[in-house]
Motif scaffolding. Sequence first.
Motif, short mmCIF file in Angstrom:
data_model
loop_
_atom_site.label_atom_id
_atom_site.label_comp_id
_atom_site.label_asym_id
_atom_site.label_seq_id
_atom_site.Cartn_x
_atom_site.Cartn_y
_atom_site.Cartn_z
N UNK A 81 0.84 -1.21 0.00
CA UNK A 81 0.00 0.00 0.00
C UNK A 81 0.87 1.25 0.00
N UNK A 82 0.71 2.10 1.01
CA UNK A 82 1.43 3.37 1.05
C UNK A 82 2.89 3.20 1.47
N UNK A 83 3.22 2.02 2.01
CA UNK A 83 4.49 1.89 2.73
C UNK A 83 5.49 0.96 2.07
N UNK A 84 6.72 1.10 2.52
CA UNK A 84 7.81 0.26 2.07
C UNK A 84 8.29 -0.57 3.25
N UNK A 85 8.41 -1.86 3.03
CA UNK A 85 8.79 -2.77 4.12
C UNK A 85 10.17 -3.37 3.86
N UNK A 86 10.91 -3.50 4.95
CA UNK A 86 12.15 -4.29 4.92
C UNK A 86 12.03 -5.33 6.02
N UNK A 87 12.11 -6.60 5.64
CA UNK A 87 11.90 -7.68 6.60
C UNK A 87 13.24 -8.36 6.88
N UNK A 88 13.53 -8.54 8.16
CA UNK A 88 14.79 -9.19 8.55
C UNK A 88 14.53 -10.12 9.73
N UNK A 89 15.59 -10.81 10.12
CA UNK A 89 15.51 -11.66 11.31
C UNK A 89 15.29 -10.76 12.53
N UNK A 90 14.53 -11.25 13.48
CA UNK A 90 14.23 -10.48 14.69
C UNK A 90 15.18 -10.85 15.82
N UNK A 91 15.65 -9.86 16.54
CA UNK A 91 16.49 -10.10 17.72
C UNK A 91 15.85 -9.46 18.95
N UNK A 92 15.48 -10.32 19.89
CA UNK A 92 14.71 -9.90 21.06
C UNK A 92 15.38 -8.78 21.86
N UNK A 93 16.70 -8.83 22.02
CA UNK A 93 17.38 -7.79 22.81
C UNK A 93 17.31 -6.40 22.14
N UNK A 94 17.07 -6.37 20.85
CA UNK A 94 17.02 -5.07 20.17
C UNK A 94 18.41 -4.47 20.00
N UNK A 95 18.46 -3.13 20.04
CA UNK A 95 19.73 -2.47 19.73
C UNK A 95 20.67 -2.46 20.93
N UNK A 96 21.94 -2.30 20.63
CA UNK A 96 22.97 -2.18 21.67
C UNK A 96 22.67 -0.99 22.57
N UNK A 97 22.18 0.09 21.98
CA UNK A 97 21.82 1.27 22.77
C UNK A 97 20.74 0.94 23.79
N UNK A 98 19.69 0.26 23.35
CA UNK A 98 18.62 -0.15 24.27
C UNK A 98 19.16 -1.06 25.36
N UNK A 99 20.02 -1.98 24.97
CA UNK A 99 20.55 -2.94 25.94
C UNK A 99 21.38 -2.24 27.01
N UNK A 100 22.22 -1.31 26.58
CA UNK A 100 23.09 -0.61 27.54
C UNK A 100 22.28 0.32 28.45
N UNK A 101 21.16 0.82 27.94
CA UNK A 101 20.27 1.63 28.77
C UNK A 101 19.78 0.82 29.97
N UNK A 102 19.45 -0.43 29.73
CA UNK A 102 18.82 -1.25 30.77
C UNK A 102 19.76 -2.19 31.51
N UNK A 103 20.97 -2.35 31.02
CA UNK A 103 21.87 -3.35 31.60
C UNK A 103 23.30 -2.84 31.66
#
Length: 310
Positions: A81-103
């Motif tokens: 439709x209106x959008x462009x998708x990029x599909x990749x493997x999912x990683x539960x921990x997310x980004x290194x930035x997010x991880x360092x924020x919480x751990x």
Amino acid sequence: GDPELDLPPSPHPLRPVQLEEVRAHGRFGVVWKGIMTDQVVAVKIMPFKERSSWMTEQEIYKLPHMKHDNLLAFIGAEKREENLWLISVFHEFGSLSDYLKGNTITWSELCKIAESMTNGLAYLHDEIPVARGLEGKPSIAHRDFKSKNVLLKDDLTACIADLGLAIKFEPGKSPGETHGLVGTRRYMAPEVLEGAISFNRDAFLRIDMYACGLVMWELMSRCSGSDAPVEDYQLPYEEEIGSHPTLEDMQELVVMKKIRPSVKDHWIRHAGLEALIPTIEECWDQDAEARVSADCVHERLLQIGRTLNV
Ligand code: ADE
């Protein structure tokens, strides 16, 4: 507003993807956790105006030799439709930035993350020559390297994501579109902030290395290895210029005053952190030509990790 507009885009009939929840917001769009058949996937949904980033990212992923443990694994690109998708493997921990924020991380976790991250960056930068009819891989500069664009896999090794600004360097070919001032302000090398970069391969790889030094500093600043208490997570230069620096703020700090994120006093009381200081300083050297390569940083990390198993 129309409640329909708040719903996720409807799944494609041929490759059904069930969008579950938003996991990240980026400059180019929103990342959803989704289910495709029986696989958990990450879906980056971008508005049509970001099509050049969408095109670039898939073109880079579709190059030969782009499957690597330390590069995010690409699944597919679609127009929906209106959008462009990029599909990749999912990683539960997310980004290194997010991880360092919480751990916080231990010294051995730091070694593992930094070693795998620089392995991915070295691989991206590396050229694999064409040989006996076999396809090669061009050298690729990331151009938006930062802790938000490094993902952590379940085993706490890293993979590099977000190749929407990347450029490839094929021997004998011009890299094409190359305006200098791209990337994320906070992570821009002095020569980028100055608008003074020459458009050759090595110049772009050195810009990535500057940003890599900042990400290594983020890792060190959240490492619980020494006796000192670990401070709350801060982005590079957050202490110096806060959360929303302007281009002028960055120019003054990084180009004119030549300030870098502070090397903490307690780091020198930990043999491993101490051994890493010269390397981060060589990554973010004012003189781009003095910076170390990703491959060199990777080799040093292997060496330091082996000898200082503290
Ligand atoms: N955030 C951005 N990309 C992601 C991915 N592939 N998996 C998990 N979180 C992400």
